[in-house]
Design an enzyme around this catalytic site. Structure first.
Site, mmCIF file in Angstrom:
data_model
loop_
_atom_site.group_PDB
_atom_site.id
_atom_site.type_symbol
_atom_site.label_atom_id
_atom_site.label_comp_id
_atom_site.label_asym_id
_atom_site.label_seq_id
_atom_site.Cartn_x
_atom_site.Cartn_y
_atom_site.Cartn_z
ATOM 1 C CB SER A 82 -0.961 0.103 1.038
ATOM 2 O OG SER A 82 -1.871 1.250 0.978
ATOM 3 C CG ASP A 124 -2.968 3.954 -2.242
ATOM 4 O OD1 ASP A 124 -3.577 3.686 -3.025
ATOM 5 O OD2 ASP A 124 -3.089 3.073 -1.115
ATOM 6 C CG ASP A 178 -2.990 -0.692 -2.977
ATOM 7 O OD1 ASP A 178 -2.654 0.289 -2.564
ATOM 8 O OD2 ASP A 178 -3.714 -1.480 -2.112
ATOM 9 C CG ASP A 207 -6.315 0.736 -1.370
ATOM 10 O OD1 ASP A 207 -5.412 1.723 -1.213
ATOM 11 O OD2 ASP A 207 -6.341 -0.224 -0.696
#
Length: 460
Positions: free
Chosen positions: A106, A250, A252, A254
């Site tokens: 993340s 970010d 990833d 999400d």
């Protein structure tokens, strides 16, 4: 260097010693435990797991270990290669798979990586399921397949395109309206998979895209957490390009943060607030965020004559509450949008499309949109714990002291005052008590945090 095993997965820093860092041995052990858990969920002849990764440098190495371990257990793998967390979640259901793993740490720096684990619905595991996997890790009771039953690995790199198509098909995404508006946007994808998902979505919506750090090479140009202090270049670029706004995600994809046309932060808490405002204007229903998210979502929800609910911190808890109350929109105050019309997971692609629909419907600037919402300010502090401190008893005493106020104890203690709140909770990963406050000025939020730090110390 660090290795953290929890009910939500395993994360750590690459390199170092077994059991102390995220080494190949630890990756294999945890992957095998997840594979064993998958086999306990349904009795069937063939099992399938979807794997995707963000662009961080260690991704290929980690993914190879994970896939080959699952193959060795007789589990078939669908390799999405570079992908996003929400894309993997969508792919699990579209593939009718038994689970999924996203290889991403993340917003953590480049030396970190992690395995985020999904169930057959493409959703994060709950506490009980996560605990079962940890027990498999500790006990080492894993059965591998014989040579004729090894799992096969297939490659499918079109799921980002399929994800974009699903977003554009949503009833509340006003594709024609957005195309007519001739919007210009700057995108900072921190050199990860946001660079191969957000710009293509925008281009399909007829938006002019200025790319900033959109090459998915894993070389993060700044701290990858999409906070104001890390987005100075994005803010500058928005002004230089005379863009309508800026988008930051970010690694990833999400979490979604926005910058207005003046280069000023829209506020990570207000990503969800604005999108919820739009959704509720079209479809009445409940909303959900966690206890540490802004009161602004409750304000907007009640403005539309609807009911707001708070959950314990953590995406899996938000999702559980959303299902319980049949919420039409929800998420977390860190810029995470959960729109169940598509899937139950934080999704920046959905967030971007719904935000553009709102903005072009109102035909106002982003800064003007932001001014329509009540401004709240947050403070986030922490107190380090000592071994002899009984934190649960301390929080019980705090709840009793403020029983005359609106108090929630579903996750630590949250105390709602007339115009401000404080949330005290024990961290799941560090020996600390987190203290979150919110008020109508930064000074008041800071003062409230200091006051409760003092009260906690006096009680201990």
């Amino acid at each position: 260097m660090t290795l953290i095993k929890s009910i939500s997965g395993i994360r750590g820093t690459i390199g170092g010693s077994i059991g102390e860092n995220l080494t190949p041995i630890d990756i294999v052990k945890f992957s095998a435990a997840y594979g064993q858990w998958i086999k306990t969920q349904r009795n069937k002849e063939h099992y399938k797991v979807v794997i995707g990764r963000d662009a961080r440098i260690s991704g290929k190495m980690v993914q190879s270990l994970v896939m080959q371990t699952l193959s060795g257990m007789g589990i078939h793998v669908v390799d999405l290669e570079l992908s996003t967390t929400p894309t993997v979640e969508v792919a699990v259901t579209m593939e009718h798979a038994d689970g999924g793993i996203i290889l991403t740490a993340s917003h953590n720096p480049k030396q970190w990586n992690a395995l985020k684990l999904l169930n057959k619905d493409g959703e994060f595991l709950n506490a009980e399921e996560g605990q079962q996997i940890l027990e498999f890790v500790d006990e080492g009771k894993v059965e591998f397949a014989e040579v004729d039953q090894l799992g096969k690995i297939s490659y499918h790199n079109a799921y980002i395109d399929l994800h974009i198509e699903e977003v554009m098909k949503l009833n509340l995404v006003e594709v024609d309206q957005i195309k007519e508006a001739k919007i210009k946007v700057v995108v900072d994808a921190v050199n990860s998979t946001g660079g191969i998902s957000i710009p293509p979505l925008l281009e399909m919506l007829g938006v002019e895209v200025i790319k900033l750090y959109c090459e998915p090479n894993g070389k993060f140009p700044h701290n990858p957490e999409p906070l104001a202090k890390n987005l100075s270049e994005l803010s500058k670029k928005v002004v230089e390009e005379n863009a309508d706004f800026g988008i930051a995600v970010d690694p990833d994809v999400d979490r979604l943060a926005l910058v207005d046309e003046k280069g000023e932060m829209f506020g990570e808490e207000y990503t969800l607030v604005s999108v919820a405002d739009y959704v509720l204007s079209r479809r009445k229903g409940a909303t959900v965020s966690n206890l540490s998210s802004s009161r602004a979502l409750r304000d907007v929800t009640e403005k539309h004559g609807c009911k707001y609910y708070a959950s314990a911190v953590g995406e899996v808890n938000v999702v559980a509450k959303m299902k319980e109350v049949n919420a039409v929109i929800g998420g977390e105050g860190n810029g995470g949008i959960i729109y169940p019309e598509l899937h139950y997971g934080r999704d920046s692609l959905v967030g971007v499309a719904l935000f553009l629909s709102l903005l072009t419907e109102k035909q106002i600037k982003v800064s003007e949109l932001r001014s329509t919402y009540t401004s709240y300010f947050m403070a986030k502090e922490k107190i380090e714990l000592t071994p002899q401190l009984d934190v649960d008893l301390l929080l019980d005493r705090m709840a009793e002291k403020y029983q005359g106020e609106e108090v929630s104890t579903i996750d630590g203690v949250k105390i709602d005052f007339a115009e401000e709140w404080v949330h005290l909770r024990k961290s799941n990963t560090e020996p600390i008590v987190r203290i979150y406050t919110e008020a109508k000025s930064q000074n008041k939020a800071d003062d409230l945090a200091k006051r409760f730090i003092t009260e906690l110390k006096e009680m201990s």
